[in-house]
Write a protein that holds these residues in place. Structure first.
Motif, PDB file in Angstrom:
ATOM      1  N   MET A  94       0.827  -1.202   0.000  1.00 40.64           N
ATOM      2  CA  MET A  94       0.000   0.000   0.000  1.00 40.64           C
ATOM      3  C   MET A  94       0.866   1.259   0.000  1.00 40.64           C
ATOM      4  O   MET A  94       0.535   2.237  -0.673  1.00 40.64           O
ATOM      5  CB  MET A  94      -0.980  -0.013   1.166  1.00 40.64           C
ATOM      6  N   ASP A  95       1.980   1.240   0.719  1.00 43.47           N
ATOM      7  CA  ASP A  95       2.908   2.381   0.648  1.00 43.47           C
ATOM      8  C   ASP A  95       3.359   2.581  -0.789  1.00 43.47           C
ATOM      9  O   ASP A  95       3.475   3.715  -1.266  1.00 43.47           O
ATOM     10  CB  ASP A  95       4.122   2.146   1.553  1.00 43.47           C
ATOM     11  N   LYS A  96       3.592   1.494  -1.506  1.00 44.36           N
ATOM     12  CA  LYS A  96       4.004   1.566  -2.912  1.00 44.36           C
ATOM     13  C   LYS A  96       2.885   2.168  -3.765  1.00 44.36           C
ATOM     14  O   LYS A  96       3.137   2.977  -4.658  1.00 44.36           O
ATOM     15  CB  LYS A  96       4.397   0.175  -3.425  1.00 44.36           C
ATOM     16  N   GLN A  97       1.627   1.809  -3.475  1.00 46.37           N
ATOM     17  CA  GLN A  97       0.495   2.374  -4.224  1.00 46.37           C
ATOM     18  C   GLN A  97       0.393   3.887  -4.000  1.00 46.37           C
ATOM     19  O   GLN A  97       0.123   4.639  -4.933  1.00 46.37           O
ATOM     20  CB  GLN A  97      -0.811   1.677  -3.841  1.00 46.37           C
ATOM     21  N   PHE A  98       0.618   4.338  -2.774  1.00 42.11           N
ATOM     22  CA  PHE A  98       0.620   5.782  -2.513  1.00 42.11           C
ATOM     23  C   PHE A  98       1.765   6.463  -3.257  1.00 42.11           C
ATOM     24  O   PHE A  98       1.597   7.550  -3.807  1.00 42.11           O
ATOM     25  CB  PHE A  98       0.714   6.070  -1.006  1.00 42.11           C
ATOM     26  N   GLU A  99       2.906   5.815  -3.291  1.00 41.85           N
ATOM     27  CA  GLU A  99       4.061   6.355  -4.021  1.00 41.85           C
ATOM     28  C   GLU A  99       3.740   6.475  -5.517  1.00 41.85           C
ATOM     29  O   GLU A  99       4.053   7.487  -6.150  1.00 41.85           O
ATOM     30  CB  GLU A  99       5.266   5.434  -3.808  1.00 41.85           C
ATOM     31  N   ILE A 100       3.103   5.464  -6.079  1.00 42.31           N
ATOM     32  CA  ILE A 100       2.725   5.479  -7.494  1.00 42.31           C
ATOM     33  C   ILE A 100       1.725   6.597  -7.761  1.00 42.31           C
ATOM     34  O   ILE A 100       1.852   7.343  -8.751  1.00 42.31           O
ATOM     35  CB  ILE A 100       2.154   4.108  -7.919  1.00 42.31           C
ATOM     36  N   LEU A 101       0.728   6.739  -6.898  1.00 47.88           N
ATOM     37  CA  LEU A 101      -0.277   7.795  -7.065  1.00 47.88           C
ATOM     38  C   LEU A 101       0.376   9.172  -7.045  1.00 47.88           C
ATOM     39  O   LEU A 101       0.103  10.015  -7.912  1.00 47.88           O
ATOM     40  CB  LEU A 101      -1.345   7.675  -5.975  1.00 47.88           C
ATOM     41  N   LEU A 109      -9.896  13.109 -12.484  1.00 42.76           N
ATOM     42  CA  LEU A 109      -9.043  12.271 -11.642  1.00 42.76           C
ATOM     43  C   LEU A 109      -9.273  12.553 -10.161  1.00 42.76           C
ATOM     44  O   LEU A 109      -9.345  11.625  -9.349  1.00 42.76           O
ATOM     45  CB  LEU A 109      -7.566  12.460 -12.006  1.00 42.76           C
ATOM     46  N   VAL A 110      -9.415  13.822  -9.808  1.00 42.04           N
ATOM     47  CA  VAL A 110      -9.699  14.184  -8.411  1.00 42.04           C
ATOM     48  C   VAL A 110     -11.017  13.557  -7.973  1.00 42.04           C
ATOM     49  O   VAL A 110     -11.110  12.924  -6.919  1.00 42.04           O
ATOM     50  CB  VAL A 110      -9.729  15.719  -8.233  1.00 42.04           C
ATOM     51  N   VAL A 111     -12.041  13.709  -8.785  1.00 45.01           N
ATOM     52  CA  VAL A 111     -13.382  13.226  -8.434  1.00 45.01           C
ATOM     53  C   VAL A 111     -13.449  11.704  -8.416  1.00 45.01           C
ATOM     54  O   VAL A 111     -14.024  11.118  -7.491  1.00 45.01           O
ATOM     55  CB  VAL A 111     -14.432  13.823  -9.398  1.00 45.01           C
ATOM     56  N   THR A 112     -12.873  11.052  -9.401  1.00 47.67           N
ATOM     57  CA  THR A 112     -12.925   9.588  -9.447  1.00 47.67           C
ATOM     58  C   THR A 112     -12.252   8.980  -8.222  1.00 47.67           C
ATOM     59  O   THR A 112     -12.769   8.029  -7.629  1.00 47.67           O
ATOM     60  CB  THR A 112     -12.297   9.060 -10.746  1.00 47.67           C
ATOM     61  N   HIS A 113     -11.131   9.553  -7.833  1.00 43.97           N
ATOM     62  CA  HIS A 113     -10.457   9.083  -6.618  1.00 43.97           C
ATOM     63  C   HIS A 113     -11.385   9.225  -5.407  1.00 43.97           C
ATOM     64  O   HIS A 113     -11.484   8.314  -4.584  1.00 43.97           O
ATOM     65  CB  HIS A 113      -9.161   9.871  -6.402  1.00 43.97           C
ATOM     66  N   LEU A 155      -5.031  16.381  -1.684  1.00 39.83           N
ATOM     67  CA  LEU A 155      -5.961  15.301  -1.351  1.00 39.83           C
ATOM     68  C   LEU A 155      -5.263  13.952  -1.201  1.00 39.83           C
ATOM     69  O   LEU A 155      -5.749  13.083  -0.475  1.00 39.83           O
ATOM     70  CB  LEU A 155      -7.087  15.210  -2.388  1.00 39.83           C
ATOM     71  N   ILE A 156      -4.134  13.784  -1.852  1.00 42.21           N
ATOM     72  CA  ILE A 156      -3.392  12.526  -1.717  1.00 42.21           C
ATOM     73  C   ILE A 156      -2.816  12.428  -0.307  1.00 42.21           C
ATOM     74  O   ILE A 156      -2.889  11.371   0.336  1.00 42.21           O
ATOM     75  CB  ILE A 156      -2.283  12.408  -2.780  1.00 42.21           C
ATOM     76  N   ASP A 157      -2.282  13.526   0.188  1.00 35.47           N
ATOM     77  CA  ASP A 157      -1.748  13.530   1.556  1.00 35.47           C
ATOM     78  C   ASP A 157      -2.859  13.234   2.557  1.00 35.47           C
ATOM     79  O   ASP A 157      -2.676  12.434   3.477  1.00 35.47           O
ATOM     80  CB  ASP A 157      -1.100  14.877   1.885  1.00 35.47           C
ATOM     81  N   GLN A 158      -4.028  13.864   2.367  1.00 35.25           N
ATOM     82  CA  GLN A 158      -5.149  13.637   3.275  1.00 35.25           C
ATOM     83  C   GLN A 158      -5.639  12.193   3.177  1.00 35.25           C
ATOM     84  O   GLN A 158      -5.946  11.564   4.187  1.00 35.25           O
ATOM     85  CB  GLN A 158      -6.295  14.604   2.992  1.00 35.25           C
TER      86      GLN A 158
END
Length: 173
Positions: A23-30, A67-71, A118-121
């Protein structure tokens, strides 16, 4: 076949570390994808970001809002957690929509700010454990998401597709 892993099992600790790493890797990719998109559009004018080239039904500005909304929908809505963006933005950029007005320079700036913040949040929310349940959702790619982890992984796939659209649009604006 399911295996029961006891609370004191070393295997459980190993599996939890593996999931955390993934999951840390997924956040890094995002984050990397979002930063790449911001780099790609750097220097483009609001007019270029709003231009819909022939053969396309949307523009770079719409793709970023989408992209913001879909996330938000994939990760917050289906987890039963309140969105971090307003309903107007959801309605404007959700799947099946297209730009029907010029997106102002102010709205573009707001979207770019949300793009990163929003990614940080989301990561903070994820690590705090607020995503306790997930309403199964089958995407338009016929992938069924059943957990918040599935949602993040699929979201990254979705973002990669839209990076491709943004790169193609940039060549034409």
């Amino acid at each position: 076949m399911r295996f029961k892993i006891s609370e004191n099992s070393g295997l459980k600790a190993i599996l939890l570390r593996k999931i955390k790493y993934q999951m840390d890797k997924q956040f890094e990719i995002l984050r990397a994808n979002r930063q790449l998109i911001l780099k790609v559009i750097e220097g483009l004018t609001p007019e270029q970001l709003n231009k819909i080239p022939e053969g396309f039904k949307n523009n770079i500005a719409w793709n970023m809002g989408h992209l913001v909304v879909t996330h938000q929908l994939l990760c917050y809505k289906f987890s039963g957690v309140e969105f971090l963006v307003n309903n107007k933005m959801i309605t404007k950029y959700q799947k099946g929509t297209a730009p029907n007005e010029v997106i102002s320079a102010q709205e573009l700036e707001t979207t770019q700010d949300l793009f990163v913040s929003l990614i940080d949040q989301f990561e903070e929310d994820y690590k705090s454990g607020i995503f306790k349940k997930y309403q199964a959702y089958t995407t338009s790619a016929n992938v069924t998401l059943t957990t918040i982890n599935d949602a993040l992984e699929f979201n990254n796939f979705h973002e990669g597709i839209h990076l491709g659209y943004i790169l193609a649009l940039k060549k034409l604006v």
